[in-house]
Write a protein that holds these residues in place. Structure first.
Motif, PDB file in Angstrom:
ATOM      1  N   PHE A 126       0.043 -33.096 -62.961  1.00 62.77           N
ATOM      2  CA  PHE A 126       1.222 -32.995 -62.120  1.00 62.77           C
ATOM      3  C   PHE A 126       0.943 -33.525 -60.726  1.00 62.77           C
ATOM      4  CE2 PHE A 126       4.287 -30.459 -64.517  1.00 62.77           C
ATOM      5  CZ  PHE A 126       3.501 -30.053 -65.586  1.00 62.77           C
ATOM      6  N   GLN A 163       6.890 -37.194 -67.655  1.00 66.41           N
ATOM      7  CA  GLN A 163       7.921 -36.163 -67.674  1.00 66.41           C
ATOM      8  C   GLN A 163       8.270 -35.756 -66.249  1.00 66.41           C
ATOM      9  OE1 GLN A 163       7.104 -32.876 -70.294  1.00 66.41           O
ATOM     10  NE2 GLN A 163       6.178 -34.166 -71.852  1.00 66.41           N
ATOM     11  N   ASP A 184       0.507 -37.834 -68.909  1.00 63.06           N
ATOM     12  CA  ASP A 184      -0.538 -37.408 -69.829  1.00 63.06           C
ATOM     13  C   ASP A 184      -1.829 -38.144 -69.510  1.00 63.06           C
ATOM     14  OD1 ASP A 184      -0.140 -39.601 -72.646  1.00 63.06           O
ATOM     15  OD2 ASP A 184       0.702 -39.823 -70.641  1.00 63.06           O
ATOM     16  N   PHE A 229       8.704 -32.429 -59.827  1.00 65.85           N
ATOM     17  CA  PHE A 229       7.369 -32.923 -60.137  1.00 65.85           C
ATOM     18  C   PHE A 229       7.423 -33.941 -61.270  1.00 65.85           C
ATOM     19  CE2 PHE A 229       4.854 -29.780 -57.826  1.00 65.85           C
ATOM     20  CZ  PHE A 229       5.750 -28.738 -57.682  1.00 65.85           C
ATOM     21  N   TYR A 279      -0.913 -23.290 -72.318  1.00 64.10           N
ATOM     22  CA  TYR A 279      -1.576 -23.937 -71.193  1.00 64.10           C
ATOM     23  C   TYR A 279      -1.624 -22.962 -70.023  1.00 64.10           C
ATOM     24  CZ  TYR A 279       0.289 -28.020 -73.735  1.00 64.10           C
ATOM     25  OH  TYR A 279       0.638 -28.937 -74.702  1.00 64.10           O
ATOM     26  N   GLN A 331      -5.107 -36.814 -57.986  1.00 66.69           N
ATOM     27  CA  GLN A 331      -3.826 -36.759 -58.636  1.00 66.69           C
ATOM     28  C   GLN A 331      -3.579 -38.023 -59.435  1.00 66.69           C
ATOM     29  OE1 GLN A 331      -2.017 -34.164 -58.602  1.00 66.69           O
ATOM     30  NE2 GLN A 331      -2.502 -32.966 -56.795  1.00 66.69           N
ATOM     31  N   GLY A 344      -3.577 -37.989 -74.270  1.00 69.29           N
ATOM     32  CA  GLY A 344      -2.265 -37.385 -74.490  1.00 69.29           C
ATOM     33  C   GLY A 344      -2.322 -35.898 -74.699  1.00 69.29           C
ATOM     34  N   TYR A 371      -2.167 -22.917 -65.759  1.00 72.42           N
ATOM     35  CA  TYR A 371      -2.184 -23.712 -64.543  1.00 72.42           C
ATOM     36  C   TYR A 371      -2.363 -22.788 -63.347  1.00 72.42           C
ATOM     37  CZ  TYR A 371      -0.033 -27.577 -67.182  1.00 72.42           C
ATOM     38  OH  TYR A 371       0.234 -28.578 -68.083  1.00 72.42           O
ATOM     39  N   ASN A 384      -2.762 -33.354 -72.250  1.00 75.84           N
ATOM     40  CA  ASN A 384      -2.233 -32.437 -71.250  1.00 75.84           C
ATOM     41  C   ASN A 384      -1.562 -33.262 -70.162  1.00 75.84           C
ATOM     42  OD1 ASN A 384      -4.233 -33.016 -69.019  1.00 75.84           O
ATOM     43  ND2 ASN A 384      -5.590 -32.371 -70.653  1.00 75.84           N
ATOM     44  N   PHE A 385      -1.067 -32.595 -69.212  1.00 68.49           N
ATOM     45  CA  PHE A 385      -0.333 -33.286 -68.178  1.00 68.49           C
ATOM     46  C   PHE A 385      -0.941 -33.063 -66.816  1.00 68.49           C
ATOM     47  CE2 PHE A 385       2.698 -33.110 -71.591  1.00 68.49           C
ATOM     48  CZ  PHE A 385       3.167 -34.409 -71.580  1.00 68.49           C
ATOM     49  N   THR A 391       2.015 -34.335 -76.317  1.00 68.08           N
ATOM     50  CA  THR A 391       2.836 -34.754 -75.190  1.00 68.08           C
ATOM     51  C   THR A 391       4.231 -34.154 -75.231  1.00 68.08           C
ATOM     52  OG1 THR A 391       3.506 -36.725 -76.405  1.00 68.08           O
ATOM     53  CG2 THR A 391       1.583 -36.922 -74.971  1.00 68.08           C
TER      54      THR A 391
END
Lengths: 111, 113
Positions: free
Chosen positions: A101, A33, A92, A88, B33, A2, A96, B35, A98-99, B99
């Motif tokens: 979590f 975020q 990034d 959550f 996206y 993570q 930059g 997930y 994707n993210f 972002t």
């Protein structure tokens, strides 16, 4: 592994109290975020804070970012039962694109 | 309502089978996206598409594949399903990737028996 880790894993408070959740991350970020997820639903974007910002407000939400400590906090003031959800943080990657979590904080606001 | 539509909402199937999950992004969003959310792994990024092209790849298994069509809807194909593939699969979209905030659908709950 993570990138972001929320703390605590679970938090239970009374309605009207403030709730603070923390997020720590490992590598440099461009922004961070916060999202909310009600049980069984999709995530909802709450707030974005850029790496050159220290604090941001949105209604009852206050987010801080400390890049030197690689941490962020989400404060919900005057909590309501409707704030009960998982929260959550997402960061990034170096590009930059994707993210990533964290595992989330489960907040329970008791009436 | 996020504007992102995922179908079906629930899917029950058996090991070894193949399924297709569908996502319609929010109007005007070019990036999609996928997930996977499970109790033990949390929310794992699988793959991102931007305007029909693969943009980024995460922890997506070789048994899984995805594509984004010219009308910008996307499909996630899961094959040779295993018990461990049981999870919530979310689609999210954003205007141009990067972002920007992502808008999530309500997910497809996949149960493998």
């Amino acid at each position: 592994s993570q990138q972001g880790e929320e703390d605590p894993q679970a938090l239970s408070i009374q309605e009207g109290e403030n709730a603070t959740m923390n997020c720590s991350y490992k590598t440099s970020i461009n922004n961070l975020q916060w999202y909310r997820q009600n049980s069984g639903r999709g995530l909802v974007h709450l707030i974005l804070i850029r790496s050159n910002e220290r604090e941001k407000h949105s209604g009852r939400l206050r987010v801080t970012l400390d890049t030197s400590k690689k941490s962020s906090s989400l404060l919900i003031t005057a909590s309501r039962a409707a704030d009960t959800a998982s929260y959550f943080c997402a960061t990034d990657n170096n590009y930059g694109q994707n993210f990533v979590f964290g595992p989330g904080t489960r907040l329970s606001v008791l009436p | 309502d996020s504007g992102v539509t995922q179908t079906p909402k629930h899917l029950i199937t058996a090991t070894g089978q193949r399924v297709t999950l569908r996502c319609s992004p929010r109007s005007g969003d070019l990036s999609v996206y996928w997930y996977q959310q499970s109790l033990d792994q949390g929310l794992q990024f699988l793959i991102q598409y931007y305007n029909g092209e693969e943009r980024a790849k995460g922890n997506i298994l070789e048994r899984f594949s995805a594509q984004q069509f010219p009308d910008l809807h996307s499909e996630l194909n899961l094959s040779s399903l295993e018990l461990g593939d049981s999870a919530l699969y979310f689609c999210a979209s954003s205007h141009s990737g990067g972002t920007q905030p992502q808008h999530f659908g309500d997910g497809t709950r996949l149960s493998i028996l």
